[in-house]
Design a protein around this motif. Structure first.
Motif, PDB file in Angstrom:
ATOM      1  N   TYR A  43       0.843  -1.048   0.007  1.00 51.93           N
ATOM      2  CA  TYR A  43       0.057  -0.073   0.051  1.00 51.93           C
ATOM      3  C   TYR A  43       0.775   1.374  -0.089  1.00 51.93           C
ATOM      4  O   TYR A  43       0.828   2.074  -0.590  1.00 51.93           O
ATOM      5  N   SER A  47       0.855   4.105  -2.806  1.00 49.46           N
ATOM      6  CA  SER A  47       0.397   5.533  -2.317  1.00 49.46           C
ATOM      7  C   SER A  47       1.387   6.527  -2.495  1.00 49.46           C
ATOM      8  O   SER A  47       1.013   7.865  -2.759  1.00 49.46           O
ATOM      9  N   GLU A 277      -8.785   5.094   5.656  1.00 51.95           N
ATOM     10  CA  GLU A 277      -8.649   6.233   4.651  1.00 51.95           C
ATOM     11  C   GLU A 277     -10.019   7.265   5.031  1.00 51.95           C
ATOM     12  O   GLU A 277     -10.983   6.817   5.260  1.00 51.95           O
TER      13      GLU A 277
END
Length: 284
Positions: A43, A47, A277
């Motif tokens: 991730y 990201s 998130e």
């Protein structure tokens, strides 16, 4: 404008760092601990955050009984790795982001949060273990870091609500920073553990899991949880979890849980980890 795109929380157990540094991650005892972080490592690669506002507590490396700031923000260009009694961890020095750090300090102080500004500070396992868990063993860290040290070692620590409100203030500060930055905020420490006294070795799996659930399902209850509940249910060191509420407060009202990891045992505690998130914000 800069923006907070994710909130991540994790335990920062020193033995986890030692296991990584000494090549033990494939051993039967440690393998399930590290397996839970494979998702977040990918991730982070996808990201590509520019800066991490990393909330942690110092373990008598930068501060001692001579000075105990409740909230201290690191504004230096670089933060060396602390020697915690067995030599510094073999990890890269942490690169700061002074412009963003000073901006957060200014905004939060004018927002009536009295942050202590630190321009020289060694960082210990409270900060470096989370970095290793998210990014692995690397020649240099792929992000810059704004360290935010919180006193959860000496009474009185800040309340959960105060931590939440500071998270909201940090989010407002980041949103007003003119540079286009992908910012994440991490809360570290915990979960349930106690290192001394008759309850040494305490782990409360049910309470830990409920805490993880409430980060998304009932965060309002967490922000008003009294210190005594942390101490009673999660042990004397479980109070570190108030630092997760700085992360959670910075994300706004609505969040989406992307990943969770919980494992017992790891040294004498539980490993907890969650990735959230924001799906909308209410930080006015």
């Amino acid at each position: 404008m800069a923006r907070i795109t994710a909130g991540i929380s994790t335990s920062h157990i020193p033995a986890v760092g030692a296991a990584l540094d000494n090549g033990k991650i494939g051993e039967a005892y440690w393998k399930p601990v590290f397996a839970g972080y494979e998702w977040v490592k990918q991730y982070e690669k996808d990201s590509k955050p520019d800066v991490i506002v990393l909330v942690y507590n110092d373990h008598a490396s930068a501060f001692d009984m001579k000075i105990i700031p409740t909230f201290a923000i690191g504004c230096a260009e670089e933060f060396p790795i602390a020697d915690e009694g067995w030599g510094p961890r073999p990890v890269p020095a942490v690169q700061g982001h002074p412009d963003l750090a000073w901006h957060i300090a200014q905004c939060c102080i004018l927002d009536e949060f009295d942050l202590t500004i630190i321009n020289e500070m060694a960082v210990d396992h409270g900060l470096t273990v989370p970095m290793s868990l998210m990014f692995g063993q690397v020649p240099e860290w792929p992000v810059k870091v704004v360290p935010l040290a919180v006193n959860v070692v000496t009474y009185p620590p800040p309340s959960g609500n105060r931590c939440w409100l500071l998270g909201e203030a940090i989010a407002r500060a980041v949103a007003s920073f003119p540079e286009d930055l992908n910012v994440q905020i991490w809360g570290t420490g915990g979960m349930s553990h106690q290192l001394q006294g008759p309850r040494a070795g305490l782990i409360n799996k049910a309470w830990d899991q409920a805490f993880l659930d409430r980060l998304t399902s009932d965060p309002e209850a967490l922000r008003h949880m009294p210190h005594i509940e942390y101490l009673r249910e999660a042990g004397s060191e479980g109070i570190e979890l108030v630092m997760w509420l700085i992360m959670r407060g910075a994300l706004g009202t609505n969040v989406r849980e992307l990943h969770r990891h919980y494992h017992v045992p790891a040294s004498n505690t539980a490993v907890g980890h969650i990735v959230l998130e924001p799906t909308g914000k209410d930080l006015s």
